[in-house]
Motif scaffolding. Structure first.
Motif, PDB file in Angstrom:
ATOM      1  N   TRP A   2       0.737  -1.232   0.006  1.00 21.34           N
ATOM      2  CA  TRP A   2       0.079  -0.105   0.075  1.00 21.34           C
ATOM      3  C   TRP A   2       0.793   1.257   0.047  1.00 21.34           C
ATOM      4  O   TRP A   2       1.891   1.412   0.559  1.00 21.34           O
ATOM      5  CB  TRP A   2      -0.883  -0.078   1.145  1.00 21.34           C
ATOM      6  CG  TRP A   2      -1.908   1.040   1.197  1.00 21.34           C
ATOM      7  CD1 TRP A   2      -2.080   1.930   1.964  1.00 21.34           C
ATOM      8  CD2 TRP A   2      -3.036   1.098   0.210  1.00 21.34           C
ATOM      9  NE1 TRP A   2      -3.483   2.838   1.923  1.00 21.34           N
ATOM     10  CE2 TRP A   2      -3.822   2.318   0.888  1.00 21.34           C
ATOM     11  CE3 TRP A   2      -3.454   0.365  -0.735  1.00 21.34           C
ATOM     12  CZ2 TRP A   2      -4.985   2.630   0.012  1.00 21.34           C
ATOM     13  CZ3 TRP A   2      -4.474   0.864  -1.445  1.00 21.34           C
ATOM     14  CH2 TRP A   2      -5.343   1.857  -1.024  1.00 21.34           C
ATOM     15  N   LYS A  10       8.173   1.985  13.102  1.00 19.71           N
ATOM     16  CA  LYS A  10       6.839   1.971  13.990  1.00 19.71           C
ATOM     17  C   LYS A  10       7.054   2.120  15.374  1.00 19.71           C
ATOM     18  O   LYS A  10       8.083   1.554  15.945  1.00 19.71           O
ATOM     19  CB  LYS A  10       6.026   0.616  13.312  1.00 19.71           C
ATOM     20  CG  LYS A  10       5.861   0.841  11.943  1.00 19.71           C
ATOM     21  CD  LYS A  10       5.241  -0.687  11.556  1.00 19.71           C
ATOM     22  CE  LYS A  10       5.510  -0.747  10.004  1.00 19.71           C
ATOM     23  NZ  LYS A  10       5.455  -2.219   9.777  1.00 19.71           N
ATOM     24  N   PRO A  11       6.022   2.382  16.121  1.00 17.55           N
ATOM     25  CA  PRO A  11       6.378   2.351  17.378  1.00 17.55           C
ATOM     26  C   PRO A  11       6.445   0.905  18.206  1.00 17.55           C
ATOM     27  O   PRO A  11       7.410   0.807  18.954  1.00 17.55           O
ATOM     28  CB  PRO A  11       4.702   2.888  18.055  1.00 17.55           C
ATOM     29  CG  PRO A  11       4.012   3.528  16.862  1.00 17.55           C
ATOM     30  CD  PRO A  11       4.936   3.105  15.815  1.00 17.55           C
ATOM     31  N   LYS A  12       5.686  -0.059  17.455  1.00 18.01           N
ATOM     32  CA  LYS A  12       5.728  -1.582  17.960  1.00 18.01           C
ATOM     33  C   LYS A  12       7.378  -1.880  17.797  1.00 18.01           C
ATOM     34  O   LYS A  12       7.951  -2.821  18.618  1.00 18.01           O
ATOM     35  CB  LYS A  12       4.912  -2.257  17.277  1.00 18.01           C
ATOM     36  CG  LYS A  12       5.266  -2.531  15.707  1.00 18.01           C
ATOM     37  CD  LYS A  12       4.790  -4.148  15.579  1.00 18.01           C
ATOM     38  CE  LYS A  12       5.287  -4.501  14.086  1.00 18.01           C
ATOM     39  NZ  LYS A  12       4.897  -5.452  13.497  1.00 18.01           N
ATOM     40  N   ASP A  13       8.015  -1.421  16.640  1.00 14.12           N
ATOM     41  CA  ASP A  13       9.215  -1.662  16.635  1.00 14.12           C
ATOM     42  C   ASP A  13      10.465  -1.261  17.620  1.00 14.12           C
ATOM     43  O   ASP A  13      11.190  -1.810  17.949  1.00 14.12           O
ATOM     44  CB  ASP A  13       9.845  -1.438  15.236  1.00 14.12           C
ATOM     45  CG  ASP A  13       9.132  -2.138  14.097  1.00 14.12           C
ATOM     46  OD1 ASP A  13       8.773  -3.290  14.511  1.00 14.12           O
ATOM     47  OD2 ASP A  13       8.990  -1.579  12.924  1.00 14.12           O
TER      48      ASP A  13
ATOM     49  N   ARG B 182      -1.526  -0.527  12.087  1.00 13.06           N
ATOM     50  CA  ARG B 182      -0.904   0.868  12.359  1.00 13.06           C
ATOM     51  C   ARG B 182       0.337   0.818  12.963  1.00 13.06           C
ATOM     52  O   ARG B 182       1.094   1.742  13.161  1.00 13.06           O
ATOM     53  CB  ARG B 182      -1.976   1.824  13.122  1.00 13.06           C
ATOM     54  CG  ARG B 182      -3.256   2.084  12.588  1.00 13.06           C
ATOM     55  CD  ARG B 182      -3.631   3.379  13.123  1.00 13.06           C
ATOM     56  NE  ARG B 182      -4.097   3.205  14.581  1.00 13.06           N
ATOM     57  CZ  ARG B 182      -5.318   2.636  15.214  1.00 13.06           C
ATOM     58  NH1 ARG B 182      -6.223   2.363  14.187  1.00 13.06           N
ATOM     59  NH2 ARG B 182      -5.489   2.547  16.466  1.00 13.06           N
ATOM     60  N   GLY B 183       0.840  -0.430  13.216  1.00 10.60           N
ATOM     61  CA  GLY B 183       2.188  -0.514  13.668  1.00 10.60           C
ATOM     62  C   GLY B 183       2.190  -0.033  15.019  1.00 10.60           C
ATOM     63  O   GLY B 183       3.255   0.210  15.612  1.00 10.60           O
ATOM     64  N   GLU B 184       1.265  -0.090  15.858  1.00  9.82           N
ATOM     65  CA  GLU B 184       1.301   0.381  17.121  1.00  9.82           C
ATOM     66  C   GLU B 184       1.239  -0.894  18.220  1.00  9.82           C
ATOM     67  O   GLU B 184       1.496  -0.546  19.207  1.00  9.82           O
ATOM     68  CB  GLU B 184      -0.100   1.204  17.707  1.00  9.82           C
ATOM     69  CG  GLU B 184      -0.061   2.349  16.852  1.00  9.82           C
ATOM     70  CD  GLU B 184      -1.393   3.142  16.922  1.00  9.82           C
ATOM     71  OE1 GLU B 184      -1.750   4.054  16.251  1.00  9.82           O
ATOM     72  OE2 GLU B 184      -2.281   2.714  17.856  1.00  9.82           O
ATOM     73  N   MET B 185       0.787  -1.935  17.694  1.00  8.69           N
ATOM     74  CA  MET B 185       0.861  -3.179  18.580  1.00  8.69           C
ATOM     75  C   MET B 185       1.483  -4.246  17.871  1.00  8.69           C
ATOM     76  O   MET B 185       1.476  -4.497  16.668  1.00  8.69           O
ATOM     77  CB  MET B 185      -0.697  -3.592  18.540  1.00  8.69           C
ATOM     78  CG  MET B 185      -1.068  -4.590  19.531  1.00  8.69           C
ATOM     79  SD  MET B 185      -2.767  -5.213  19.577  1.00  8.69           S
ATOM     80  CE  MET B 185      -3.193  -4.437  21.240  1.00  8.69           C
ATOM     81  N   ASP B 187       2.543  -7.693  16.402  1.00  8.96           N
ATOM     82  CA  ASP B 187       1.855  -8.595  15.738  1.00  8.96           C
ATOM     83  C   ASP B 187       2.068 -10.113  16.306  1.00  8.96           C
ATOM     84  O   ASP B 187       3.101 -10.186  16.997  1.00  8.96           O
ATOM     85  CB  ASP B 187       2.367  -8.717  14.089  1.00  8.96           C
ATOM     86  CG  ASP B 187       1.326  -9.224  13.384  1.00  8.96           C
ATOM     87  OD1 ASP B 187       0.336  -9.768  13.550  1.00  8.96           O
ATOM     88  OD2 ASP B 187       1.453  -8.975  11.988  1.00  8.96           O
ATOM     89  N   LEU B 258     -11.864   3.259   2.102  1.00 14.72           N
ATOM     90  CA  LEU B 258     -10.398   2.831   1.694  1.00 14.72           C
ATOM     91  C   LEU B 258     -10.117   1.499   1.804  1.00 14.72           C
ATOM     92  O   LEU B 258      -9.397   0.756   1.179  1.00 14.72           O
ATOM     93  CB  LEU B 258      -9.350   3.635   2.458  1.00 14.72           C
ATOM     94  CG  LEU B 258      -8.877   5.285   1.777  1.00 14.72           C
ATOM     95  CD1 LEU B 258      -8.165   6.040   2.937  1.00 14.72           C
ATOM     96  CD2 LEU B 258      -8.370   4.796   0.497  1.00 14.72           C
ATOM     97  N   LEU B 261     -11.494  -0.683  -0.652  1.00 13.56           N
ATOM     98  CA  LEU B 261     -10.695  -0.391  -1.757  1.00 13.56           C
ATOM     99  C   LEU B 261      -9.546  -1.220  -1.600  1.00 13.56           C
ATOM    100  O   LEU B 261      -8.906  -2.157  -2.772  1.00 13.56           O
ATOM    101  CB  LEU B 261     -10.235   0.909  -1.980  1.00 13.56           C
ATOM    102  CG  LEU B 261      -9.994   1.349  -3.440  1.00 13.56           C
ATOM    103  CD1 LEU B 261     -11.284   1.507  -4.441  1.00 13.56           C
ATOM    104  CD2 LEU B 261      -9.575   2.921  -3.352  1.00 13.56           C
ATOM    105  N   LYS B 262      -8.924  -1.300  -0.557  1.00 12.38           N
ATOM    106  CA  LYS B 262      -7.702  -2.182  -0.248  1.00 12.38           C
ATOM    107  C   LYS B 262      -7.907  -3.612  -0.498  1.00 12.38           C
ATOM    108  O   LYS B 262      -6.999  -4.268  -1.207  1.00 12.38           O
ATOM    109  CB  LYS B 262      -7.081  -1.997   1.009  1.00 12.38           C
ATOM    110  CG  LYS B 262      -5.974  -0.737   1.209  1.00 12.38           C
ATOM    111  CD  LYS B 262      -5.878  -0.359   2.426  1.00 12.38           C
ATOM    112  CE  LYS B 262      -4.747  -1.031   3.481  1.00 12.38           C
ATOM    113  NZ  LYS B 262      -4.545  -0.416   4.621  1.00 12.38           N
TER     114      LYS B 262
END
Lengths: 85, 267
Positions: A2, A10-13, B182-185, B187, B258, B261-262
């Motif tokens: 995307w 990123k914050p998690k990194d 969102r890269g906040e948590m 995975d 969005l 669409l993704k």
């Protein structure tokens, strides 16, 4: 991918790196202050090289059975030479 | 001897141990297995609320330890799920009221009467934790994808190892697909990279969970609950079935234009 994905860390990194280091020292029963001491020693040793970005030095921990190690990341200043086509 | 006694522990409190224990026990009971859930969190009894059995308790585990009643007599039979029994914690005593040997003796006495026994551990790493884990054939560690919970889980893995409980299985609870995106948590792969444990469950954040606990109805009884579905999958994995883990990317709810669409472009 995307197109909105950015290269910014990123914050998690950030969290993951800190957590891995903390857990590494927990497991080894090493005082976490050692991380700062190692960092200081490295900065002192490398500060006479102007191309080393001492502020960006990072310590990573890798835990594997029989192969525990820390890696020290030393960023280098300056621009890359332009590659010719 | 097949594994049937599972202790559910976490180190950190509030990660969802009791919710997982109650739901996992219920999930196996509705499949026809005879299941016992033991609340080993003495003084902080909660498993009864999750199972909706709080008004039916006469005796508790401390009465059994003190010899006031037999283990069988203290069991509370679930009204909905015929095969499910609860051995409640005491609410008035503290965590040291049941010693590791006491719980081992109780489990041994009841072992042959059940297909599965789940022991809900208290938070922490003190004696209550040791009591809850000592009788286990296998340990299930519940964590959330956040720093403190993962660090505590790692401590607990080390302590389990010292107690001879090798290779505990990991349940990642309350993972939020949107925060992961969102890269906040962390995975699932991040958590496994840090803890290197065998994964047995990924339970997504489910806002309906509070409602289930409020009503005293375990989420696994509902076809609507996403978390319930995933806990039923953990039950299947305990039975040896190879069930794929949930695809969090497909779960993002309330996605707008969005997001759709993704999906359309396989983003």
């Amino acid at each position: 991918m995307w197109p909105f994905s950015q290269n910014r860390k990123k914050p998690k990194d950030v969290a993951k790196q800190r957590l891995k280091l903390a857990i590494f020292f927990d497991r080894k029963k090493i005082n976490p202050k050692a991380v700062d001491a190692i960092k200081e020693a490295i900065i002192e040793a490398l500060s006479r090289f102007p191309f080393v970005d001492t502020r960006g030095i990072k310590i990573h921990a890798f835990h594997q059975v029989g192969d525990d190690k820390i890696e020290i990341e030393v960023p280098v200043k300056g621009e890359d030479e332009e590659e010719e086509e | 001897m097949a594994k049937k006694v599972y202790s559910i522990t976490s180190g950190k409190g509030g990660v969802g141990k009791s919710t997982i224990t109650g739901n996992l026990a219920t999930a196996l009971a509705i499949k026809g297995y005879k299941v016992l859930a033991i609340d080993a969190d003495i003084g902080l009894r909660n498993l009864d609320l999750i199972l909706g059995l709080e008004n039916r308790i006469v005796y508790d585990i401390v009465h059994v330890v003190e010899g006031i009643c037999s283990p069988e007599k203290a069991l509370v039979k679930d009204k909905r799920t015929k095969n499910l029994y609860l051995l409640p914690a005491a609410q008035t005593k503290d965590k040291s009221a049941v010693k590791p040997d006491d719980l081992v003796a109780i489990v041994e006495q009841l072992r042959d009467k059940f297909d599965f026994i789940f022991i809900d551990s208290p938070a922490g790493i003190e004696e209550g934790f040791k009591t809850a884990v000592t009788p286990a054939d296998d340990v299930l560690i519940v964590t959330n994808p956040e720093m403190a919970a993962i660090r505590d889980a790692d401590r607990v893995v080390g302590l389990c190892e010292n107690m001879g409980k090798h290779e505990p299985k990991l349940i990642i609870n309350r993972i939020d697909p949107e925060k992961v995106e969102r890269g906040e948590m962390f995975d699932v792969s991040d958590v496994l990279d840090i803890l290197s444990l065998e994964l047995i469950g990924v339970v997504p954040e489910d806002s309906n969970m509070v409602a289930f606990v409020n009503s005293g109805e375990p989420a696994v009884l509902s076809e609507e609950s996403i978390a319930g579905q995933e806990i039923r999958n953990i039950a299947e994995r305990l039975l040896g079935k190879d069930i794929p883990f949930i695809d969090l990317k497909k779960l993002k709810k309330g996605k707008g234009f969005l997001g759709k669409l993704k999906d359309l472009f396989g983003g």
